[in-house]
Design an enzyme around this catalytic site. Structure first.
Site, PDB file in Angstrom:
ATOM      1  N   THR A  68      -2.601 -24.667  -2.111  1.00 20.44           N
ATOM      2  CA  THR A  68      -0.930 -24.989  -2.423  1.00 20.44           C
ATOM      3  C   THR A  68      -1.433 -25.568  -3.607  1.00 20.44           C
ATOM      4  O   THR A  68      -1.515 -25.808  -4.037  1.00 20.44           O
ATOM      5  CB  THR A  68      -0.539 -26.234  -1.560  1.00 20.44           C
ATOM      6  OG1 THR A  68      -1.762 -27.161  -1.187  1.00 20.44           O
ATOM      7  CG2 THR A  68      -1.343 -24.929   0.520  1.00 20.44           C
ATOM      8  N   LYS A 114      -6.898 -28.999  -7.308  1.00 20.60           N
ATOM      9  CA  LYS A 114      -7.165 -30.286  -8.061  1.00 20.60           C
ATOM     10  C   LYS A 114      -6.973 -31.276  -7.158  1.00 20.60           C
ATOM     11  O   LYS A 114      -7.899 -32.017  -7.462  1.00 20.60           O
ATOM     12  CB  LYS A 114      -6.720 -30.407  -9.593  1.00 20.60           C
ATOM     13  CG  LYS A 114      -7.739 -29.908 -11.061  1.00 20.60           C
ATOM     14  CD  LYS A 114      -7.021 -30.158 -11.680  1.00 20.60           C
ATOM     15  CE  LYS A 114      -6.149 -30.062 -12.164  1.00 20.60           C
ATOM     16  NZ  LYS A 114      -5.836 -28.236 -13.065  1.00 20.60           N
ATOM     17  N   VAL A 140     -11.332 -26.057 -11.289  1.00 21.42           N
ATOM     18  CA  VAL A 140     -11.859 -26.781 -13.052  1.00 21.42           C
ATOM     19  C   VAL A 140     -12.382 -25.461 -14.044  1.00 21.42           C
ATOM     20  O   VAL A 140     -12.696 -25.024 -13.769  1.00 21.42           O
ATOM     21  CB  VAL A 140     -13.074 -27.465 -12.627  1.00 21.42           C
ATOM     22  CG1 VAL A 140     -13.092 -28.326 -13.981  1.00 21.42           C
ATOM     23  CG2 VAL A 140     -13.564 -29.043 -11.662  1.00 21.42           C
ATOM     24  N   GLU A 197       1.654 -26.583 -18.491  1.00 22.26           N
ATOM     25  CA  GLU A 197       1.626 -27.076 -16.852  1.00 22.26           C
ATOM     26  C   GLU A 197       3.783 -27.431 -16.606  1.00 22.26           C
ATOM     27  O   GLU A 197       4.476 -27.714 -17.737  1.00 22.26           O
ATOM     28  CB  GLU A 197       1.216 -28.825 -16.970  1.00 22.26           C
ATOM     29  CG  GLU A 197      -0.049 -28.911 -16.980  1.00 22.26           C
ATOM     30  CD  GLU A 197      -0.730 -27.945 -15.108  1.00 22.26           C
ATOM     31  OE1 GLU A 197      -0.174 -28.347 -14.287  1.00 22.26           O
ATOM     32  OE2 GLU A 197      -1.493 -27.781 -15.175  1.00 22.26           O
ATOM     33  N   LYS A 221     -10.123 -33.093 -14.922  1.00 18.53           N
ATOM     34  CA  LYS A 221     -11.330 -31.834 -15.183  1.00 18.53           C
ATOM     35  C   LYS A 221     -13.152 -31.613 -15.480  1.00 18.53           C
ATOM     36  O   LYS A 221     -13.615 -31.878 -14.829  1.00 18.53           O
ATOM     37  CB  LYS A 221     -10.967 -30.920 -15.620  1.00 18.53           C
ATOM     38  CG  LYS A 221      -9.681 -29.795 -15.744  1.00 18.53           C
ATOM     39  CD  LYS A 221      -9.134 -28.865 -16.658  1.00 18.53           C
ATOM     40  CE  LYS A 221      -7.587 -27.451 -16.185  1.00 18.53           C
ATOM     41  NZ  LYS A 221      -7.263 -27.298 -17.270  1.00 18.53           N
TER      42      LYS A 221
HETATM   43  N1  NAP Z   1      -1.952 -20.493 -12.055  1.00 19.54           N
HETATM   44  C1  NAP Z   1      -3.137 -20.622 -12.565  1.00 19.54           C
HETATM   45  O1  NAP Z   1      -3.427 -20.477 -13.236  1.00 19.54           O
HETATM   46  C2  NAP Z   1      -4.060 -22.448 -11.445  1.00 19.54           C
HETATM   47  C3  NAP Z   1      -5.201 -22.179 -12.233  1.00 19.54           C
HETATM   48  C4  NAP Z   1      -6.166 -22.440 -11.419  1.00 19.54           C
HETATM   49  C5  NAP Z   1      -6.142 -23.209 -11.584  1.00 19.54           C
HETATM   50  N2  NAP Z   1      -4.776 -23.431  -9.705  1.00 19.54           N
HETATM   51  C6  NAP Z   1      -3.742 -23.803  -8.934  1.00 19.54           C
HETATM   52  O2  NAP Z   1      -3.989 -23.229  -7.973  1.00 19.54           O
HETATM   53  C7  NAP Z   1      -3.098 -23.562  -7.031  1.00 19.54           C
HETATM   54  C8  NAP Z   1      -1.930 -22.792  -6.697  1.00 19.54           C
HETATM   55  O3  NAP Z   1      -1.296 -22.445  -7.728  1.00 19.54           O
HETATM   56  P1  NAP Z   1       0.169 -21.020  -8.004  1.00 19.54           P
HETATM   57  O4  NAP Z   1       0.007 -21.189  -9.404  1.00 19.54           O
HETATM   58  O5  NAP Z   1      -0.694 -20.216  -7.276  1.00 19.54           O
HETATM   59  O6  NAP Z   1       0.953 -22.022  -7.633  1.00 19.54           O
HETATM   60  P2  NAP Z   1       2.169 -21.757  -6.596  1.00 19.54           P
HETATM   61  O7  NAP Z   1       3.018 -20.373  -7.371  1.00 19.54           O
HETATM   62  O8  NAP Z   1       2.730 -22.891  -6.612  1.00 19.54           O
HETATM   63  O9  NAP Z   1       1.724 -21.703  -5.041  1.00 19.54           O
HETATM   64  C9  NAP Z   1       1.864 -22.524  -4.374  1.00 19.54           C
HETATM   65  C10 NAP Z   1       2.239 -21.540  -3.375  1.00 19.54           C
HETATM   66  O10 NAP Z   1       1.514 -22.564  -1.803  1.00 19.54           O
HETATM   67  C11 NAP Z   1       3.157 -22.415  -1.237  1.00 19.54           C
HETATM   68  N3  NAP Z   1       3.143 -23.860  -0.055  1.00 19.54           N
HETATM   69  C12 NAP Z   1       3.550 -25.250  -0.766  1.00 19.54           C
HETATM   70  N4  NAP Z   1       3.201 -26.647  -0.171  1.00 19.54           N
HETATM   71  C13 NAP Z   1       2.296 -25.428   1.051  1.00 19.54           C
HETATM   72  C14 NAP Z   1       1.881 -26.452   2.487  1.00 19.54           C
HETATM   73  N5  NAP Z   1       1.802 -27.264   2.695  1.00 19.54           N
HETATM   74  N6  NAP Z   1       1.398 -24.837   3.475  1.00 19.54           N
HETATM   75  C15 NAP Z   1       0.843 -24.196   3.019  1.00 19.54           C
HETATM   76  N7  NAP Z   1       1.561 -23.223   1.536  1.00 19.54           N
HETATM   77  C16 NAP Z   1       2.720 -24.120   1.101  1.00 19.54           C
HETATM   78  C17 NAP Z   1       3.501 -21.836  -1.958  1.00 19.54           C
HETATM   79  O11 NAP Z   1       5.461 -22.029  -0.952  1.00 19.54           O
HETATM   80  P3  NAP Z   1       6.175 -22.301  -2.123  1.00 19.54           P
HETATM   81  O12 NAP Z   1       6.712 -21.866  -2.855  1.00 19.54           O
HETATM   82  O13 NAP Z   1       7.351 -22.347  -1.324  1.00 19.54           O
HETATM   83  O14 NAP Z   1       6.667 -23.660  -2.184  1.00 19.54           O
HETATM   84  C18 NAP Z   1       3.141 -21.077  -2.790  1.00 19.54           C
HETATM   85  O15 NAP Z   1       3.650 -19.528  -2.177  1.00 19.54           O
HETATM   86  C19 NAP Z   1      -2.722 -25.278  -7.537  1.00 19.54           C
HETATM   87  O16 NAP Z   1      -3.278 -26.098  -6.478  1.00 19.54           O
HETATM   88  C20 NAP Z   1      -2.969 -24.637  -8.853  1.00 19.54           C
HETATM   89  O17 NAP Z   1      -2.677 -26.067  -9.139  1.00 19.54           O
HETATM   90  C21 NAP Z   1      -3.563 -22.287 -11.149  1.00 19.54           C
END
Ligand code: NAP
Length: 359
Positions: free
Chosen positions: A102, A131, A158, A216, A231
């Site tokens: 999430t 994180k 991280v 970000e 990180k």
């Molecule tokens: N993107 C990257 O390259 C990357 C790399 C390393 C780490 N991360 C980390 O990985 C995590 C996910 O990143 P992402 O890019 O996939 O983010 P994202 O596209 O915003 O996806 C987050 C998902 O979680 C859902 N969500 C929100 N609140 C929730 C809840 N209470 N219960 C269940 N699902 C919920 C969202 O739904 P809605 O969209 O409808 O709110 C969406 O489906 C984040 O913490 C991010 O910092 C990302």
């Protein structure tokens, strides 16, 4: 081994994970004897409420991705769609593993903190890319995992693909890590590289980074050094037992860098880099983030653009440098799979989550 799994969050990383799993299922089964069966997935749907898909026999990931792509919601998955909340899915599934993907909340770590706490307390292993919970509850979550004898993997949170945590916690086993220094934020490194190579101003370089979708959502986190600090903090707490908080890290960023400063550094034959540094002193670990002039003999001198790097200094194995870690959801998903495989190898994903007797 069959691992019954639930997924919380089906955004870029969640869907990336489903694709990675489809691609790697045969390899995992044949080479590693791991069968990951996704019983349930939950996300917030377009109407702001919980949307889920759950089947005790396992979901078809191709169909799940297709359903999400065509209808915009996983609750349209025929025969298994619904509206379980995240906590209901944890309680009802009886899964052995919960994947938490999430959004990161940098104010209090929620909802990830509660999700991970609930799963660990229920005897489920957890792997996360988030994180937020690690910034606010690292020590408690680690203890909860130990008390419940389950695995807890967070290397994807991280620097994603760059294996900072697996290296520090596994590959350097037996060593005391005396320092960790790193270029840990791809956006600020990209901006400094653009300013150096193309002579553009910071604002222009930032716009390019945003167009490349590597910044970000709030780019101040990149530029003011906080993403690097987060990180560094998680790395030092898990690899150096630092037991520190974000307020213990001295943080400055690249926001005041001018072309003049870049030119002066270049005239001395050096490069300006944003460095996160954790150093062990007699009784604690000092942590800082700030700009440093990197000379040509330093391994970070040629770490440019979106690349990241980390250097460990240890008492037994000397200095170790890693380079990589492009920001990319599929690479983050790959890092999640890395944690799952490592936990499964150590037999840390066993039993099953205790079912809530109310259901
Ligand atoms: N993107 C990257 O390259 C990357 C790399 C390393 C780490 N991360 C980390 O990985 C995590 C996910 O990143 P992402 O890019 O996939 O983010 P994202 O596209 O915003 O996806 C987050 C998902 O979680 C859902 N969500 C929100 N609140 C929730 C809840 N209470 N219960 C269940 N699902 C919920 C969202 O739904 P809605 O969209 O409808 O709110 C969406 O489906 C984040 O913490 C991010 O910092 C990302």
């Amino acid at each position: 081994v069959k691992i019954n799994t639930v997924i919380l969050g089906f955004g870029n990383v969640g869907r990336g994970f489903a694709s990675v799993l489809l691609r790697k299922a045969e390899y995992l089964h044949k080479r590693l004897d791991i069968q990951l069966i996704v019983l349930g997935v939950v996300e917030i749907g377009p109407d702001g409420s919980f949307h889920s898909a759950f089947s005790e026999h396992g979901l078809d990931l191709m169909k799940l991705l297709e359903t999400r792509r065509k209808t915009g919601t996983i609750s349209a998955y025929s025969g298994a769609g619904g509206h379980y909340s995240s906590l209901e899915l944890i309680e009802r599934s009886g899964a052995q593993l919960m994947l938490e993907m999430t959004p990161t909340n940098l104010k209090e770590g929620e909802p990830g903190l509660s999700h991970i706490g609930a799963a660990l307390a229920r005897g489920m292993s957890v792997v996360t890319s988030n994180k937020g919970p690690l910034l606010f509850g690292f020590k408690d979550l680690k203890r909860l995992a130990e008390d419940n004898n389950v695995g807890f993997g967070y290397s994807a949170a991280v620097a994603g693909a760059l294996p900072i945590i697996p290296t520090g916690c596994y590959a350097l086993a037996g060593c005391q890590v005396d320092s960790i220094e790193g270029i840990l934020n791809g956006t600020s490194n990209y901006i400094l590289t653009e300013m150096t190579n193309s002579g553009v101003a910071m604002q222009q370089a930032l716009v390019k980074a945003q167009q490349m979708e590597i910044a970000e959502t709030d780019p101040r986190l990149d530029i003011e050094g906080y993403d690097t600090a987060f990180k560094l903090l998680i790395s030092a707490n898990s690899i150096m037992d630092a037991d520190a908080k974000i307020s213990d890290v001295k943080v400055s960023g690249i926001e005041h860098v001018t072309q003049d400063a870049i030119e002066q550094t270049r005239s001395r034959g050096c490069m300006l880099k944003l460095i996160g540094r954790a150093r062990r002193t007699d009784d604690h670990v000092d942590m800082s983030v700030g700009l440093e002039e990197i000379h040509p003999e330093h391994p970070f001198y040629s770490v440019n653009g979106i690349w990241k790097a980390v250097k460990f200094e240890t008492d037994l194995l000397g200095g170790i440098v890693l380079l990589g870690g492009k920001s990319d959801p599929e690479l983050a998903a790959g890092a999640m799979l890395r944690d799952i495989v490592n936990l499964a190898r150590e037999s840390r994903i066993e039993g099953g989550g205790r079912l809530d007797k109310r259901f």
